[in-house]
Design a protein around this motif. Structure first.
Motif, PDB file in Angstrom:
ATOM      1  N   TRP A 166     -62.742  85.378  -1.146  1.00 35.77           N
ATOM      2  CA  TRP A 166     -62.005  86.614  -1.386  1.00 35.77           C
ATOM      3  C   TRP A 166     -62.171  87.138  -2.806  1.00 35.77           C
ATOM      4  CZ3 TRP A 166     -58.291  86.500  -5.125  1.00 35.77           C
ATOM      5  CH2 TRP A 166     -57.614  85.304  -5.386  1.00 35.77           C
ATOM      6  N   VAL A 167     -62.474  86.250  -3.756  1.00 38.21           N
ATOM      7  CA  VAL A 167     -62.786  86.725  -5.112  1.00 38.21           C
ATOM      8  C   VAL A 167     -64.080  87.549  -5.096  1.00 38.21           C
ATOM      9  CG1 VAL A 167     -63.484  86.017  -7.424  1.00 38.21           C
ATOM     10  CG2 VAL A 167     -61.544  84.890  -6.321  1.00 38.21           C
ATOM     11  N   LEU A 168     -65.096  87.022  -4.408  1.00 41.85           N
ATOM     12  CA  LEU A 168     -66.340  87.780  -4.274  1.00 41.85           C
ATOM     13  C   LEU A 168     -66.113  89.088  -3.522  1.00 41.85           C
ATOM     14  CD1 LEU A 168     -69.029  85.041  -3.449  1.00 41.85           C
ATOM     15  CD2 LEU A 168     -68.795  86.366  -5.549  1.00 41.85           C
ATOM     16  N   ALA A 169     -65.233  89.064  -2.507  1.00 41.00           N
ATOM     17  CA  ALA A 169     -64.946  90.280  -1.742  1.00 41.00           C
ATOM     18  C   ALA A 169     -64.288  91.341  -2.622  1.00 41.00           C
ATOM     19  CB  ALA A 169     -64.047  89.952  -0.549  1.00 41.00           C
ATOM     20  N   LEU A 170     -63.374  90.938  -3.503  1.00 42.69           N
ATOM     21  CA  LEU A 170     -62.722  91.884  -4.406  1.00 42.69           C
ATOM     22  C   LEU A 170     -63.722  92.494  -5.387  1.00 42.69           C
ATOM     23  CD1 LEU A 170     -59.322  90.126  -5.279  1.00 42.69           C
ATOM     24  CD2 LEU A 170     -59.679  92.177  -3.881  1.00 42.69           C
ATOM     25  N   ILE A 171     -64.568  91.645  -5.944  1.00 43.93           N
ATOM     26  CA  ILE A 171     -65.588  92.140  -6.877  1.00 43.93           C
ATOM     27  C   ILE A 171     -66.548  93.078  -6.151  1.00 43.93           C
ATOM     28  CG2 ILE A 171     -67.467  91.496  -8.428  1.00 43.93           C
ATOM     29  CD1 ILE A 171     -66.029  88.818  -8.840  1.00 43.93           C
ATOM     30  N   LEU A 172     -66.939  92.694  -4.938  1.00 45.36           N
ATOM     31  CA  LEU A 172     -67.824  93.532  -4.125  1.00 45.36           C
ATOM     32  C   LEU A 172     -67.204  94.898  -3.883  1.00 45.36           C
ATOM     33  CD1 LEU A 172     -70.153  94.074  -2.078  1.00 45.36           C
ATOM     34  CD2 LEU A 172     -68.788  92.855  -0.376  1.00 45.36           C
ATOM     35  N   PHE A 173     -65.936  94.927  -3.509  1.00 45.58           N
ATOM     36  CA  PHE A 173     -65.262  96.200  -3.227  1.00 45.58           C
ATOM     37  C   PHE A 173     -65.254  97.096  -4.463  1.00 45.58           C
ATOM     38  CE2 PHE A 173     -61.704  99.098  -2.940  1.00 45.58           C
ATOM     39  CZ  PHE A 173     -61.776  99.544  -1.631  1.00 45.58           C
ATOM     40  N   GLY A 174     -64.894  96.531  -5.601  1.00 44.32           N
ATOM     41  CA  GLY A 174     -64.841  97.330  -6.821  1.00 44.32           C
ATOM     42  C   GLY A 174     -66.203  97.828  -7.248  1.00 44.32           C
ATOM     43  N   VAL A 227     -69.092  98.147  -5.414  1.00 43.57           N
ATOM     44  CA  VAL A 227     -69.672  99.095  -4.474  1.00 43.57           C
ATOM     45  C   VAL A 227     -68.887 100.409  -4.481  1.00 43.57           C
ATOM     46  CG1 VAL A 227     -70.046  99.568  -2.017  1.00 43.57           C
ATOM     47  CG2 VAL A 227     -70.699  97.356  -2.979  1.00 43.57           C
ATOM     48  N   GLY A 228     -67.572 100.319  -4.520  1.00 44.93           N
ATOM     49  CA  GLY A 228     -66.762 101.534  -4.512  1.00 44.93           C
ATOM     50  C   GLY A 228     -67.041 102.423  -5.710  1.00 44.93           C
ATOM     51  N   PHE A 229     -67.118 101.825  -6.890  1.00 42.66           N
ATOM     52  CA  PHE A 229     -67.428 102.598  -8.092  1.00 42.66           C
ATOM     53  C   PHE A 229     -68.823 103.207  -8.003  1.00 42.66           C
ATOM     54  CE2 PHE A 229     -69.457 102.804 -12.275  1.00 42.66           C
ATOM     55  CZ  PHE A 229     -68.603 103.667 -12.934  1.00 42.66           C
ATOM     56  N   SER A 230     -69.793 102.411  -7.560  1.00 42.51           N
ATOM     57  CA  SER A 230     -71.171 102.896  -7.455  1.00 42.51           C
ATOM     58  C   SER A 230     -71.276 104.055  -6.470  1.00 42.51           C
ATOM     59  CB  SER A 230     -72.101 101.761  -7.013  1.00 42.51           C
ATOM     60  OG  SER A 230     -72.074 100.683  -7.931  1.00 42.51           O
ATOM     61  N   ALA A 231     -70.628 103.918  -5.296  1.00 41.10           N
ATOM     62  CA  ALA A 231     -70.703 104.964  -4.279  1.00 41.10           C
ATOM     63  C   ALA A 231     -70.032 106.246  -4.756  1.00 41.10           C
ATOM     64  CB  ALA A 231     -70.046 104.474  -2.984  1.00 41.10           C
ATOM     65  N   ALA A 232     -68.861 106.117  -5.355  1.00 40.53           N
ATOM     66  CA  ALA A 232     -68.152 107.305  -5.836  1.00 40.53           C
ATOM     67  C   ALA A 232     -68.934 107.995  -6.944  1.00 40.53           C
ATOM     68  CB  ALA A 232     -66.754 106.918  -6.315  1.00 40.53           C
ATOM     69  N   ALA A 233     -69.503 107.211  -7.850  1.00 40.03           N
ATOM     70  CA  ALA A 233     -70.261 107.782  -8.960  1.00 40.03           C
ATOM     71  C   ALA A 233     -71.519 108.489  -8.467  1.00 40.03           C
ATOM     72  CB  ALA A 233     -70.631 106.688  -9.963  1.00 40.03           C
ATOM     73  N   ILE A 234     -72.255 107.849  -7.556  1.00 39.16           N
ATOM     74  CA  ILE A 234     -73.468 108.459  -7.015  1.00 39.16           C
ATOM     75  C   ILE A 234     -73.122 109.733  -6.246  1.00 39.16           C
ATOM     76  CG2 ILE A 234     -75.304 108.165  -5.301  1.00 39.16           C
ATOM     77  CD1 ILE A 234     -75.846 106.766  -7.935  1.00 39.16           C
ATOM     78  N   ALA A 235     -72.068 109.684  -5.437  1.00 38.65           N
ATOM     79  CA  ALA A 235     -71.657 110.864  -4.674  1.00 38.65           C
ATOM     80  C   ALA A 235     -71.316 112.023  -5.601  1.00 38.65           C
ATOM     81  CB  ALA A 235     -70.455 110.523  -3.789  1.00 38.65           C
ATOM     82  N   PHE A 236     -70.631 111.729  -6.677  1.00 34.98           N
ATOM     83  CA  PHE A 236     -70.214 112.786  -7.606  1.00 34.98           C
ATOM     84  C   PHE A 236     -71.408 113.381  -8.346  1.00 34.98           C
ATOM     85  CE2 PHE A 236     -68.800 114.116 -11.862  1.00 34.98           C
ATOM     86  CZ  PHE A 236     -67.900 115.111 -11.505  1.00 34.98           C
ATOM     87  N   PHE A 237     -72.213 112.539  -8.940  1.00 40.03           N
ATOM     88  CA  PHE A 237     -73.297 113.044  -9.783  1.00 40.03           C
ATOM     89  C   PHE A 237     -74.394 113.719  -8.975  1.00 40.03           C
ATOM     90  CE2 PHE A 237     -71.506 109.946 -12.846  1.00 40.03           C
ATOM     91  CZ  PHE A 237     -71.285 110.827 -13.896  1.00 40.03           C
ATOM     92  N   VAL A 284     -66.332  94.964   4.137  1.00 41.34           N
ATOM     93  CA  VAL A 284     -65.692  95.246   2.843  1.00 41.34           C
ATOM     94  C   VAL A 284     -66.514  96.271   2.062  1.00 41.34           C
ATOM     95  CG1 VAL A 284     -65.060  94.256   0.604  1.00 41.34           C
ATOM     96  CG2 VAL A 284     -64.570  92.995   2.703  1.00 41.34           C
ATOM     97  N   GLY A 285     -67.836  96.093   2.062  1.00 44.92           N
ATOM     98  CA  GLY A 285     -68.697  97.037   1.363  1.00 44.92           C
ATOM     99  C   GLY A 285     -68.588  98.433   1.932  1.00 44.92           C
ATOM    100  N   LEU A 286     -68.502  98.551   3.260  1.00 46.89           N
ATOM    101  CA  LEU A 286     -68.357  99.865   3.881  1.00 46.89           C
ATOM    102  C   LEU A 286     -66.992 100.472   3.589  1.00 46.89           C
ATOM    103  CD1 LEU A 286     -70.028  99.376   7.377  1.00 46.89           C
ATOM    104  CD2 LEU A 286     -70.863 100.713   5.446  1.00 46.89           C
ATOM    105  N   ALA A 287     -65.957  99.630   3.553  1.00 46.90           N
ATOM    106  CA  ALA A 287     -64.635 100.138   3.194  1.00 46.90           C
ATOM    107  C   ALA A 287     -64.661 100.771   1.810  1.00 46.90           C
ATOM    108  CB  ALA A 287     -63.604  99.003   3.242  1.00 46.90           C
ATOM    109  N   ALA A 288     -65.489 100.212   0.926  1.00 50.77           N
ATOM    110  CA  ALA A 288     -65.609 100.744  -0.421  1.00 50.77           C
ATOM    111  C   ALA A 288     -66.502 101.973  -0.470  1.00 50.77           C
ATOM    112  CB  ALA A 288     -66.157  99.666  -1.361  1.00 50.77           C
ATOM    113  N   SER A 289     -67.712 101.872   0.104  1.00 52.11           N
ATOM    114  CA  SER A 289     -68.663 102.978  -0.010  1.00 52.11           C
ATOM    115  C   SER A 289     -68.233 104.205   0.790  1.00 52.11           C
ATOM    116  CB  SER A 289     -70.060 102.528   0.433  1.00 52.11           C
ATOM    117  OG  SER A 289     -70.082 102.175   1.801  1.00 52.11           O
ATOM    118  N   VAL A 290     -67.720 103.981   1.998  1.00 52.26           N
ATOM    119  CA  VAL A 290     -67.257 105.106   2.813  1.00 52.26           C
ATOM    120  C   VAL A 290     -65.862 105.551   2.365  1.00 52.26           C
ATOM    121  CG1 VAL A 290     -66.702 105.887   5.143  1.00 52.26           C
ATOM    122  CG2 VAL A 290     -68.638 104.355   4.768  1.00 52.26           C
ATOM    123  N   GLY A 291     -64.991 104.577   2.113  1.00 49.98           N
ATOM    124  CA  GLY A 291     -63.620 104.905   1.742  1.00 49.98           C
ATOM    125  C   GLY A 291     -63.497 105.650   0.429  1.00 49.98           C
TER     126      GLY A 291
END
Length: 269
Positions: A21-29, A31-41, A122-129
């Motif tokens: 679950w530690v790896l899952a939390l890091i993965l979520f953060g 991937v989520g940051f990367s997806a949001a940043a790429i989508a925005f820019f 988890v990765g999809l929850a971050a990238s899509v969410g």
């Protein structure tokens, strides 16, 4: 029944430790940051010559950040499911409880596949969410009503499951925890990106590079940030999604078979 007990024991070990679950939390953060940043820019930046992203490819590109940046997590988890037991000398107890080593390896492979799929979700929850709201806010199509998008999301989960299996195979081949982690980081973050970037300048190298693990994973998913900006040569046709899946699974089988025939057979001291 022996295999079922071994699989049950593997999941019991996983769920009673913090690693997954530690790896899952890091993965979520991450991937989520990367997806949001790429989508925005990519949504607000004017298109540059030689870098035109079709409107119907932007959303898949954002969602595929789950694998493009997150695939290293199931590899690390899979490898550590082996190497941590070797490091802490608990592998001897495992072999005493289940003397047939092939059963132990099969149980760890099943656990690697399942946890890899969990990391895919988890990765999809971050990238899509996090990525989809940014796309919508900047006036871009999210394509979440498109059936092809959901098929791609399913392939992302499959790709992450296979990456987990590759990690287990690598852990069997390189039982040293430091050695396996260094190998994973060096190859995924340096060696393969350099090879795939170089492949953009030579078709013959592109024909080779498309069979690299990361390239195969991208082909399975069907979209990748790396493939757009530093992928194989434009003159080289990428693998079909099913071919990419077979190549990625082939790496897991090959690495696992070599490891099972060598390091996995060694005496435990």
């Amino acid at each position: 029944m022996t295999l079922l007990r071994a699989v049950s024991a593997e999941f019991l070990k996983i769920l009673t430790t913090r690693l997954w679950w530690v790896l899952a939390l890091i993965l979520f953060g991450y991937v989520g940051f990367s997806a949001a940043a790429i989508a925005f820019f990519l949504s607000i930046t004017p298109e540059q010559p030689g870098m035109v992203i079709p409107d119907d490819f932007l959303a898949p590109l954002v969602y595929s950040m789950a694998t493009a940046t997150g695939y290293v997590f199931p590899i690390i988890f899979g490898a550590m499911s082996i190497t941590s037991e070797v490091r802490h000398r608990t592998i001897g107890t495992v072999f005493l409880a289940t003397p047939t080593r092939s059963v132990v390896l099969a149980a760890k492979a099943v656990a690697g596949l399942v946890l890899g799929a969990v990391y895919g979700v988890v990765g999809l929850a971050a990238s899509v969410g996090l990525g989809a709201p940014v796309l919508a806010a900047t006036g871009q199509e999210t394509l979440l009503a498109d059936g092809d998008t959901w098929l791609m999301l399913g392939r992302i989960v499959l790709a992450m499951a296979l990456w987990g299996l590759v990690g287990v195979a690598l852990g069997v081949l390189i039982p040293s925890q430091i050695g396996s982690i260094v190998t994973i980081i060096a190859f995924t973050q340096f060696v393969e990106p350099i090879l795939r970037t170089a492949a953009a300048f030579a078709d013959w190298l592109g024909e080779v590079a498309k069979f690299l693990p990361g390239s195969a994973g991208d082909a399975l998913v069907g979209a990748s940030f790396f493939s757009v900006f530093a992928g194989t040569s434009g003159g080289v046709a990428p693998l079909e999604w099913w071919q990419g899946g077979l190549v990625l699974a082939g790496y897991a089988v090959l690495l696992g078979a070599i490891g099972a025939a060598t390091t996995w057979r060694r005496d435990v001291t």
